[in-house]
Each structure stands twice: as C-alpha cells, then as structure tokens.
Design a protein around this motif. Structure first.
Motif, PDB file in Angstrom:
ATOM      1  N   THR A   8       0.837  -1.196   0.000  1.00 16.87           N
ATOM      2  CA  THR A   8       0.000   0.000   0.000  1.00 16.87           C
ATOM      3  C   THR A   8       0.872   1.247   0.000  1.00 16.87           C
ATOM      4  OG1 THR A   8      -0.170   0.068   2.420  1.00 16.87           O
ATOM      5  CG2 THR A   8      -1.831  -1.225   1.236  1.00 16.87           C
ATOM      6  N   HIS A   9       0.264   2.367  -0.380  1.00 18.17           N
ATOM      7  CA  HIS A   9       1.007   3.629  -0.497  1.00 18.17           C
ATOM      8  C   HIS A   9       0.310   4.787   0.208  1.00 18.17           C
ATOM      9  CE1 HIS A   9       1.715   1.093  -4.092  1.00 18.17           C
ATOM     10  NE2 HIS A   9       2.964   1.343  -3.795  1.00 18.17           N
ATOM     11  N   ALA A  10      -0.896   4.573   0.698  1.00 24.30           N
ATOM     12  CA  ALA A  10      -1.651   5.600   1.416  1.00 24.30           C
ATOM     13  C   ALA A  10      -2.614   4.881   2.362  1.00 24.30           C
ATOM     14  CB  ALA A  10      -2.421   6.496   0.451  1.00 24.30           C
ATOM     15  N   SER A  11      -2.833   5.441   3.532  1.00 26.05           N
ATOM     16  CA  SER A  11      -3.644   4.753   4.543  1.00 26.05           C
ATOM     17  C   SER A  11      -5.077   4.546   4.089  1.00 26.05           C
ATOM     18  CB  SER A  11      -3.623   5.553   5.855  1.00 26.05           C
ATOM     19  OG  SER A  11      -4.136   6.864   5.653  1.00 26.05           O
ATOM     20  N   HIS A  12      -5.577   5.434   3.230  1.00 24.19           N
ATOM     21  CA  HIS A  12      -6.975   5.332   2.784  1.00 24.19           C
ATOM     22  C   HIS A  12      -7.131   4.454   1.543  1.00 24.19           C
ATOM     23  CE1 HIS A  12      -5.081   8.958   1.070  1.00 24.19           C
ATOM     24  NE2 HIS A  12      -5.667   8.574  -0.041  1.00 24.19           N
ATOM     25  N   GLU A  13      -6.031   3.956   0.991  1.00 23.79           N
ATOM     26  CA  GLU A  13      -6.113   3.112  -0.204  1.00 23.79           C
ATOM     27  C   GLU A  13      -5.683   1.688   0.139  1.00 23.79           C
ATOM     28  OE1 GLU A  13      -5.547   4.443  -4.128  1.00 23.79           O
ATOM     29  OE2 GLU A  13      -5.007   6.488  -3.529  1.00 23.79           O
ATOM     30  N   GLY A  14      -6.500   1.050   0.959  1.00 23.78           N
ATOM     31  CA  GLY A  14      -6.245  -0.328   1.337  1.00 23.78           C
ATOM     32  C   GLY A  14      -6.815  -1.307   0.324  1.00 23.78           C
ATOM     33  N   PRO A  15      -6.748  -2.607   0.631  1.00 22.82           N
ATOM     34  CA  PRO A  15      -7.167  -3.613  -0.343  1.00 22.82           C
ATOM     35  C   PRO A  15      -8.667  -3.706  -0.561  1.00 22.82           C
ATOM     36  CG  PRO A  15      -6.389  -4.642   1.678  1.00 22.82           C
ATOM     37  CD  PRO A  15      -6.064  -3.193   1.785  1.00 22.82           C
ATOM     38  N   GLY A  16      -9.483  -3.185   0.361  1.00 28.22           N
ATOM     39  CA  GLY A  16     -10.924  -3.198   0.150  1.00 28.22           C
ATOM     40  C   GLY A  16     -11.464  -4.589  -0.133  1.00 28.22           C
ATOM     41  N   LEU A  17     -12.177  -4.730  -1.242  1.00 28.84           N
ATOM     42  CA  LEU A  17     -12.794  -5.999  -1.606  1.00 28.84           C
ATOM     43  C   LEU A  17     -11.778  -7.086  -1.929  1.00 28.84           C
ATOM     44  CD1 LEU A  17     -15.662  -4.761  -3.975  1.00 28.84           C
ATOM     45  CD2 LEU A  17     -15.932  -5.674  -1.659  1.00 28.84           C
ATOM     46  N   ILE A  18     -10.543  -6.705  -2.167  1.00 26.75           N
ATOM     47  CA  ILE A  18      -9.527  -7.700  -2.536  1.00 26.75           C
ATOM     48  C   ILE A  18      -9.263  -8.656  -1.382  1.00 26.75           C
ATOM     49  CG2 ILE A  18      -7.120  -8.029  -3.238  1.00 26.75           C
ATOM     50  CD1 ILE A  18      -7.328  -5.279  -4.640  1.00 26.75           C
ATOM     51  N   GLY A  19      -9.270  -8.153  -0.149  1.00 24.95           N
ATOM     52  CA  GLY A  19      -8.988  -8.994   1.002  1.00 24.95           C
ATOM     53  C   GLY A  19      -9.952 -10.161   1.136  1.00 24.95           C
ATOM     54  N   PRO A  20     -11.267  -9.899   1.232  1.00 28.10           N
ATOM     55  CA  PRO A  20     -12.221 -11.012   1.326  1.00 28.10           C
ATOM     56  C   PRO A  20     -12.183 -11.940   0.112  1.00 28.10           C
ATOM     57  CG  PRO A  20     -13.262  -8.949   1.949  1.00 28.10           C
ATOM     58  CD  PRO A  20     -11.920  -8.601   1.396  1.00 28.10           C
ATOM     59  N   ALA A  21     -11.896 -11.388  -1.061  1.00 28.19           N
ATOM     60  CA  ALA A  21     -11.865 -12.208  -2.273  1.00 28.19           C
ATOM     61  C   ALA A  21     -10.714 -13.203  -2.249  1.00 28.19           C
ATOM     62  CB  ALA A  21     -11.766 -11.322  -3.506  1.00 28.19           C
ATOM     63  N   ILE A  22      -9.611 -12.827  -1.635  1.00 24.87           N
ATOM     64  CA  ILE A  22      -8.468 -13.734  -1.545  1.00 24.87           C
ATOM     65  C   ILE A  22      -8.781 -14.889  -0.603  1.00 24.87           C
ATOM     66  CG2 ILE A  22      -6.094 -13.918  -0.674  1.00 24.87           C
ATOM     67  CD1 ILE A  22      -5.605 -11.150  -1.951  1.00 24.87           C
ATOM     68  N   ASP A  23      -9.546 -14.600   0.461  1.00 27.26           N
ATOM     69  CA  ASP A  23      -9.982 -15.639   1.393  1.00 27.26           C
ATOM     70  C   ASP A  23      -8.787 -16.415   1.940  1.00 27.26           C
ATOM     71  OD1 ASP A  23     -11.737 -17.144   2.898  1.00 27.26           O
ATOM     72  OD2 ASP A  23     -12.086 -18.619   1.316  1.00 27.26           O
ATOM     73  N   GLY A  24      -7.801 -15.690   2.354  1.00 27.00           N
ATOM     74  CA  GLY A  24      -6.590 -16.287   2.903  1.00 27.00           C
ATOM     75  C   GLY A  24      -5.787 -15.209   3.604  1.00 27.00           C
ATOM     76  N   PRO A  25      -4.644 -15.552   4.140  1.00 32.38           N
ATOM     77  CA  PRO A  25      -3.847 -14.574   4.887  1.00 32.38           C
ATOM     78  C   PRO A  25      -3.261 -13.488   3.982  1.00 32.38           C
ATOM     79  CG  PRO A  25      -2.654 -16.640   4.663  1.00 32.38           C
ATOM     80  CD  PRO A  25      -4.022 -16.895   4.152  1.00 32.38           C
ATOM     81  N   LEU A  26      -3.246 -12.271   4.499  1.00 29.27           N
ATOM     82  CA  LEU A  26      -2.634 -11.136   3.824  1.00 29.27           C
ATOM     83  C   LEU A  26      -1.453 -10.640   4.635  1.00 29.27           C
ATOM     84  CD1 LEU A  26      -5.765  -8.952   2.890  1.00 29.27           C
ATOM     85  CD2 LEU A  26      -4.713 -10.781   1.543  1.00 29.27           C
ATOM     86  N   GLN A  27      -0.425 -10.217   3.937  1.00 23.85           N
ATOM     87  CA  GLN A  27       0.712  -9.535   4.568  1.00 23.85           C
ATOM     88  C   GLN A  27       0.755  -8.138   3.982  1.00 23.85           C
ATOM     89  OE1 GLN A  27       4.518 -11.423   4.056  1.00 23.85           O
ATOM     90  NE2 GLN A  27       5.594  -9.963   5.345  1.00 23.85           N
TER      91      GLN A  27
END
Length: 229
Positions: A8-27
């Motif tokens: 990420t490059h800005a606190s307000h530009e997170g992964p959003g819908l990408i996180g639940p879609a991955i359905d696995g751990p995020l780093q």
C-alpha cells in the motif's frame, strides 16, 4: 496457504474488496519511503497485490517504489499471481519496460471502460462495465502484454502480462471506502464541491451493481493465489 503480499502507499487506499476475495492470509506492507525495504521472498508468498496512491510511479522521492518495481518484474518472471491497481498498474507497467505518461489525462468518477479481450479475472465485470476511475497518469502497454480494456482518455485501462493483471481503475472500492476517499483532502484536492457530490451520487447508483461483479472478478484472482498455495 502462504500469505498474499499487499503493498500500500496511502492509509486510505487499502485492499478493500480484494482482502475477502483472496480468502486467505494477507501480509500488508508499506515500503514507499524505505530505501532498501526487506520484502519477503517470492517463494514465501502466494501472490502480490500493489494498490494505488497519489505519487508518480517513477517518483525518486519515494525510494521504495524502485524496490516494488523490481519485485513485480521478478514476480512475473516467476509466474507468481500479481494484481496491480491504479498506481500498482503503473508500477507493473514500468517494471515490464513500458513508459509512464505523467498528467496524461484526469479521470475521476464513475464511467465505463471498453473490455477488448477475454481474461479469467476481468471477465466477470462484463464487456462495458461502469467502474471507478481516480487517476491522471497513464502507462503504455508493455511489450508482449495483452490489452484488456481501454477508454478514449486512457488507452491502457487494463492489461495481462503472464501471471500479472494490471487495472488502472478501482474494482476494490466499497461504499464506505468511497465515502472515505470523498472526505480525504488528499483525494479531493482539485475537485469542486459539485464534483464531489456527483461522484457520491454516482457511487450510490453504480456500486450496488459493480460490487457483486467486482467480488466475482477478484475472487478469480484469489483462486489463482490459493492454487499457488
């Protein structure tokens, strides 16, 4: 499952819908201003996601961007699933030898893109989806990549390069995320109040259709990451 690395490059530009879609751990990492960031080995991740941000993809004032570009090039070479969004797509394009065009043309708000080729991840959005744009820079199509989507203002709106998908627009945005952007001064600088009101109204109209389609598209990327495991 190995984690998916999200840069990420800005606190307000997170992964959003990408996180639940991955359905696995995020780093989730931000290495924007780190001259020599310690990024994980590609052997230790299931995929790489690079989000948006207000800076230019070749801005030397943010030395971490060079490390991100190297990682993206290596990920494509290693056939690691990659998703680059907005700035992330521009970084991916530069990593693959394409040229960046600063201030090429501002697109902010909801407008259609023409999908010009089939792709397993982009496909669920349809052939002319209305999506959220928020950029002024653009990137050329990397050599050997497949153009997937275009607009008159930005000829390269999406491309596929092996294991990597670049999207100039923002499929990750939810209604709450859009509201955050519309109340963040860095995002709305240069927009008149009536333009902010128009984007908010367009979000209320388009997101109920766009979000389910984007969830399906991003889930297809999640499947690729989980297959790598």
């Amino acid at each position: 499952m190995r984690p998916v690395l999200v840069l990420t490059h800005a606190s307000h530009e997170g992964p959003g819908l990408i996180g639940p879609a991955i359905d696995g751990p995020l780093q989730v990492r931000t290495v924007l201003d780190v001259a020599e960031p310690r990024l994980p080995s590609l052997d230790d991740v299931a995929g790489v996601v690079v989000m948006g941000g207000p800076m230019d993809a070749d801005d030397e004032r943010h030395p971490g961007l060079a490390a991100e570009r190297r990682l993206l090039a290596d990920a494509v070479d290693a056939d690691v699933p990659v998703l680059g969004v907005c700035l992330g797509m521009q970084l991916l394009g530069l990593a693959l030898g394409a040229r960046l065009h600063r201030r090429h043309g501002t697109e902010i708000g909801f407008a259609p893109v023409d999908v010009v080729a089939d792709d397993p991840v982009l496909g669920p959005l349809g052939t002319r989806p209305t999506v959220l744009h928020w950029h002024s820079d653009a990137v050329d199509l990397p050599s050997g990549a497949t153009l997937l989507a275009s607009t008159p203002a930005t000829p390269v709106q999406a491309f596929r390069a092996g294991s990597a998908l670049g999207l100039q627009f923002h499929p990750e945005v939810t209604a709450s995320m859009l509201e955050l952007w519309l109340t963040t001064p860095d995002m709305t600088a240069g927009l008149a109040e009536d333009e902010v009101v128009a984007v908010r109204a367009d979000g209320a109209r388009h997101l109920p259709t766009l979000v389910p389609a984007a969830e399906k598209a991003l889930a297809a990327f999640g499947e690729l990451a989980r297959a790598r495991g």
